[in-house]
Scaffold this motif. Structure first.
Motif, short mmCIF file in Angstrom:
data_model
loop_
_atom_site.label_atom_id
_atom_site.label_comp_id
_atom_site.label_asym_id
_atom_site.label_seq_id
_atom_site.Cartn_x
_atom_site.Cartn_y
_atom_site.Cartn_z
N ASN A 36 1.17 -1.43 0.36
CA ASN A 36 -0.39 -0.21 -0.04
C ASN A 36 0.37 1.17 0.06
N LEU A 37 2.18 1.16 0.30
CA LEU A 37 2.91 2.61 0.60
C LEU A 37 3.51 3.06 -0.50
N ALA A 38 4.17 1.32 -0.64
CA ALA A 38 4.62 1.90 -2.44
C ALA A 38 3.11 1.61 -3.55
N LEU A 39 2.51 1.52 -3.19
CA LEU A 39 1.36 1.86 -4.31
C LEU A 39 0.98 3.77 -4.59
N CYS A 40 1.37 4.71 -2.93
CA CYS A 40 1.22 5.62 -2.83
C CYS A 40 2.30 6.42 -2.97
N ILE A 41 3.56 5.86 -3.04
CA ILE A 41 4.35 6.69 -3.13
C ILE A 41 5.47 6.51 -4.57
N ALA A 42 4.65 5.70 -4.90
CA ALA A 42 5.83 5.52 -5.87
C ALA A 42 5.12 6.12 -7.82
N PRO A 43 4.61 6.86 -7.75
CA PRO A 43 4.52 7.67 -8.84
C PRO A 43 4.92 8.98 -8.73
N ASN A 44 5.62 9.47 -7.09
CA ASN A 44 6.29 10.72 -7.01
C ASN A 44 7.62 10.59 -7.07
N MET A 45 8.35 8.86 -7.11
CA MET A 45 9.50 8.81 -6.84
C MET A 45 10.20 8.47 -7.95
N LEU A 46 9.52 8.23 -9.34
CA LEU A 46 10.33 7.91 -10.33
C LEU A 46 8.78 7.81 -11.66
N GLY A 53 1.76 7.23 -22.79
CA GLY A 53 0.02 6.91 -23.32
C GLY A 53 -0.04 6.41 -22.50
N PRO A 54 -1.12 6.42 -22.16
CA PRO A 54 -1.30 5.32 -20.30
C PRO A 54 -1.02 4.54 -20.19
N GLU A 55 -0.87 3.48 -21.21
CA GLU A 55 -0.55 2.25 -20.56
C GLU A 55 1.00 1.85 -20.42
N GLU A 56 1.79 2.96 -21.42
CA GLU A 56 3.13 2.83 -21.04
C GLU A 56 3.40 3.35 -19.65
N GLU A 57 2.74 4.41 -18.82
CA GLU A 57 2.83 4.88 -17.79
C GLU A 57 2.44 3.86 -16.25
N SER A 58 1.07 2.89 -17.28
CA SER A 58 0.67 1.84 -16.09
C SER A 58 1.97 1.11 -15.65
N ARG A 59 2.07 0.65 -16.79
CA ARG A 59 3.30 -0.71 -16.80
C ARG A 59 4.52 0.32 -15.90
N SER A 60 5.14 1.41 -16.35
CA SER A 60 6.36 2.22 -15.73
C SER A 60 5.80 2.42 -14.33
N LYS A 62 3.56 0.73 -12.39
CA LYS A 62 4.16 -1.23 -11.41
C LYS A 62 5.47 -0.82 -10.77
N LYS A 63 6.04 -1.57 -11.95
CA LYS A 63 7.60 -1.52 -11.67
C LYS A 63 8.56 -0.37 -10.56
N VAL A 64 7.35 0.58 -11.44
CA VAL A 64 8.33 2.23 -9.37
C VAL A 64 7.65 1.56 -8.63
N ALA A 65 6.57 0.73 -8.27
CA ALA A 65 6.21 0.14 -7.19
C ALA A 65 6.37 -0.46 -6.64
N MET A 66 6.65 -1.41 -7.77
CA MET A 66 7.67 -2.82 -6.71
C MET A 66 9.05 -2.73 -6.27
N LEU A 67 9.75 -2.05 -6.73
CA LEU A 67 10.63 -1.68 -6.15
C LEU A 67 10.52 -0.61 -5.59
N VAL A 68 10.01 -0.12 -5.12
CA VAL A 68 9.43 0.99 -3.86
C VAL A 68 8.91 -0.31 -2.63
N GLN A 69 8.52 -0.94 -2.66
CA GLN A 69 8.10 -1.92 -1.98
C GLN A 69 8.94 -3.03 -1.60
N PHE A 70 10.13 -3.56 -2.53
CA PHE A 70 10.90 -4.32 -1.99
C PHE A 70 11.92 -3.24 -1.05
#
Length: 87
Positions: A36-46, A53-60, A62-70
């Motif tokens: 949950n923390l990663a989902l909240c903060i990831a869009p503001n980090m990288l 497009g929206p699809e590429e931004e969504s994929r990006s 998700k990848k950043v959120a996975m990194l932040v969660q880790f």
């Protein structure tokens, strides 16, 4: 890789992930686990350097959120076991 960062960046990341780790440790009360923390903060980090497009931004995002969660879940190992002593 983290150790290759400039010292000021490393200190900032250490403190940021120390706070996030501390919040995550109280997830039983606050419902803010690492995911949950990663989902909240990831869009503001990288973010991508150029508009896409929206699809590429969504994929990006998700990848950043996975990194932040880790990083939150493994902050003691990554930034040092004494990360909790920042508080």
């Amino acid at each position: 890789l983290v150790n290759q960062l400039p010292e000021a960046n490393l200190i900032l990341l250490r403190h940021l992930f120390g706070v996030l780790h501390h919040i995550e440790q109280n997830s039983g009360v606050n419902q803010m686990n690492a995911f949950n923390l990663a989902l909240c903060i990831a869009p503001n980090m990288l973010w991508l350097p150029s508009p896409t497009g929206p699809e590429e931004e969504s994929r990006s995002t998700k990848k950043v959120a996975m990194l932040v969660q880790f990083l939150i879940e493994n902050s003691a190992e990554i930034f040092g076991g004494d990360i909790a002593s920042l508080f």
